[in-house]
Design a protein around this motif. Structure first.
Motif, PDB file in Angstrom:
ATOM      1  N   ALA A  49     117.740  65.891  55.628  1.00  0.00           N
ATOM      2  CA  ALA A  49     117.011  64.576  56.187  1.00  0.00           C
ATOM      3  C   ALA A  49     115.609  64.831  56.784  1.00  0.00           C
ATOM      4  O   ALA A  49     115.257  64.285  57.460  1.00  0.00           O
ATOM      5  N   SER A  50     114.935  65.845  56.018  1.00  0.00           N
ATOM      6  CA  SER A  50     113.681  65.998  56.453  1.00  0.00           C
ATOM      7  C   SER A  50     112.593  65.963  55.273  1.00  0.00           C
ATOM      8  O   SER A  50     112.245  66.926  54.753  1.00  0.00           O
ATOM      9  N   GLU A  51     112.235  64.731  55.137  1.00  0.00           N
ATOM     10  CA  GLU A  51     111.440  64.446  54.216  1.00  0.00           C
ATOM     11  C   GLU A  51     110.023  64.753  54.356  1.00  0.00           C
ATOM     12  O   GLU A  51     109.411  64.398  55.212  1.00  0.00           O
ATOM     13  N   VAL A  52     109.284  65.565  53.489  1.00  0.00           N
ATOM     14  CA  VAL A  52     108.002  65.958  53.773  1.00  0.00           C
ATOM     15  C   VAL A  52     107.015  64.887  53.114  1.00  0.00           C
ATOM     16  O   VAL A  52     106.909  64.737  52.117  1.00  0.00           O
ATOM     17  N   VAL A  53     105.860  64.727  53.814  1.00  0.00           N
ATOM     18  CA  VAL A  53     105.055  63.628  53.449  1.00  0.00           C
ATOM     19  C   VAL A  53     103.463  64.305  53.726  1.00  0.00           C
ATOM     20  O   VAL A  53     102.700  63.817  52.930  1.00  0.00           O
ATOM     21  N   ASP A  54     103.241  65.408  54.318  1.00  0.00           N
ATOM     22  CA  ASP A  54     102.093  66.066  54.105  1.00  0.00           C
ATOM     23  C   ASP A  54     102.132  67.599  54.422  1.00  0.00           C
ATOM     24  O   ASP A  54     102.984  67.998  55.161  1.00  0.00           O
ATOM     25  N   GLU A  82     107.623  64.314  63.060  1.00  0.00           N
ATOM     26  CA  GLU A  82     107.545  65.535  63.489  1.00  0.00           C
ATOM     27  C   GLU A  82     106.762  66.687  62.510  1.00  0.00           C
ATOM     28  O   GLU A  82     106.553  66.402  61.317  1.00  0.00           O
ATOM     29  N   ARG A  83     106.195  67.713  63.183  1.00  0.00           N
ATOM     30  CA  ARG A  83     105.195  68.408  62.480  1.00  0.00           C
ATOM     31  C   ARG A  83     105.912  69.917  62.736  1.00  0.00           C
ATOM     32  O   ARG A  83     106.192  70.266  63.925  1.00  0.00           O
ATOM     33  N   VAL A  84     106.312  70.533  61.478  1.00  0.00           N
ATOM     34  CA  VAL A  84     106.626  71.740  61.711  1.00  0.00           C
ATOM     35  C   VAL A  84     105.786  72.924  61.323  1.00  0.00           C
ATOM     36  O   VAL A  84     105.063  72.811  60.045  1.00  0.00           O
ATOM     37  N   HIS A  85     105.559  73.936  61.895  1.00  0.00           N
ATOM     38  CA  HIS A  85     104.429  74.920  61.806  1.00  0.00           C
ATOM     39  C   HIS A  85     105.033  76.230  61.367  1.00  0.00           C
ATOM     40  O   HIS A  85     106.440  76.659  61.806  1.00  0.00           O
TER      41      HIS A  85
END
Length: 399
Positions: A127-132, A148-151
């Motif tokens: 359930a972690s849809e990437v938008v950018d 949320e931002r994942v680095h």
């Protein structure tokens, strides 16, 4: 080891990359938009060039337990069912002896389950849809629909034919509808007594259409079919599969051999799938973002290589990213070598799959007769595909 890798997409390529990196001590996060792991499609054919790497990951035995090994590879005439060619596969063990691993038919969900269960807890985030996706000097950042931002040190787009990550690497690249489409399904062997040799992998060749099927399941108790048609052109509706009039599939294959018709009509008609290819990309990476699998080289399935080429991509990229310094400023060199090693091979298979589509759909006549004669004399397994070790140039030398 310093650095971490963020993988977008928990399909076959993404999970293979995750496991390959994790085995080297590289930190990995896999982001999957779906709320549960659920592969689109019915089944997948795994050939030796992919399964040899599953063996290296320690998963081949588990995969064999839930898969079927074809007895033969057979090409048949669409109407009378005569064998145009027939080559042994598992019936005498010749395929495994030649290529060092078996040829397997497996349900996609089973394959994905085996890969996912081998991943450490917490590695896969559902359930972690990437938008950018953004690339910076010190890493790459993924923004999720939640905000949320994942680095990570790098981001790998393993998110399929309609990849969102690809829009950052090659903004103008779009999958191209090939003018062919397909229906698929899984049928219990007991429900199609007219089908000859249900344990074999078979191509039925006919005018403007063909059917591929192979056994799946631990006891080869079911058959997965893929029925391909010319058209419609243009493709109606959106980019994905569409519901079409009931009976479309049955009408398209009216007059084909009774076993084929029985198989195709034994289960409810599936959605109608457009078949795509992706024009070759000039680059597979931009900054700290790189593409893998269908996101980089969507291809027609007529050589059964979509999943296997994703596996090859994954193990080569893992070798390069696991090297000292690759995630700490050395990503550009790693990505450049990855692209150079993988681009020519995947382009060649893409082109060959397109040609194969046309050959399988020839009308009756001299051209089809010549094709049948050539098939009888060809290497049925295209050793340049199945016999290649994708890691030949990147596999670490034992200490």
């Amino acid at each position: 080891m310093n650095g971490s890798v963020t993988i977008v997409g928990a399909g076959i390529g993404g999970l293979t990359l995750a496991l390959s990196l994790q085995a080297r001590g590289v930190g990995v996060t896999v982001l999957e938009r779906a709320g549960e792991l659920r592969e689109v499609g019915a089944a997948v054919a795994l050939s030796a060039n992919g399964l040899r790497f599953m063996d290296e990951l320690g998963l081949l035995g588990e995969l064999e337990e839930v898969s079927a090994q074809p007895t033969e590879l057979i090409h048949r005439d669409w109407r009378d069912g005569r064998r145009v060619t027939a080559f042994p596969v598992g019936i005498d063990g010749s395929y495994r002896r030649r290529f060092g691993a078996p040829y397997l038919g497996i349900h996609r969900a089973e394959f994905q389950r085996v890969l996912a269960c081998a991943c450490p807890e917490g590695m896969i985030r559902l359930a972690s849809e990437v938008v950018d996706v953004e690339s910076g000097a010190d890493g790459a950042t993924v923004t999720l629909a939640s905000g949320e931002r994942v680095h990570g040190s790098v981001v790998v787009g393993a998110d399929g034919v309609h990849s969102r990550v690809r829009s950052r690497v090659a903004p103008d690249a779009r999958p191209v509808y090939t003018g062919t489409s397909a229906f698929r399904g899984i049928v219990d062997v007991a429900d199609m007594p007219l089908l000859p040799d249900p344990g074999a992998i078979q191509f039925w060749m006919g005018p403007d259409a063909h059917v591929l099927h192979y056994a799946i399941g631990a006891r080869a108790e079911a058959v997965n079919f893929f029925a391909v048609l010319e058209g419609p052109t243009p493709w109606p509706g959106g980019a994905g599969p569409t519901e079409t009039d009931p009976g479309t599939l049955e009408r398209a294959f009216a007059g084909w051999a009774p076993g084929v018709v029985q198989m195709l009509t034994a289960v409810p008609q599936s959605p109608h799938w457009p078949l795509y290819t992706l024009p070759p990309l000039s680059r597979w990476a931009d900054g700290r973002i790189v593409l893998l699998g269908d996101a980089a080289h969507t291809m027609l399935p007529h050589h059964g290589q979509g999943a296997n080429q994703s596996i090859e991509d994954a193990v080569v990229l893992a070798d390069l990213l696991a090297r000292p310094g690759a995630l700490d400023g050395g990503h550009a060199g790693a990505f450049d070598r990855y692209q150079r090693l993988r681009r020519a091979r995947t382009r060649q298979i893409q082109r060959s799959s397109l040609v194969t589509s046309d050959l399988l759909h020839l009308p009756e006549g001299p051209a089809a007769t010549a094709r049948d004669e050539r098939l009888a004399g060809l290497d049925p397994w295209l050793g340049w595909i199945h016999g290649v070790d994708a890691r030949a140039d990147t596999r670490p030398v034992p200490a």
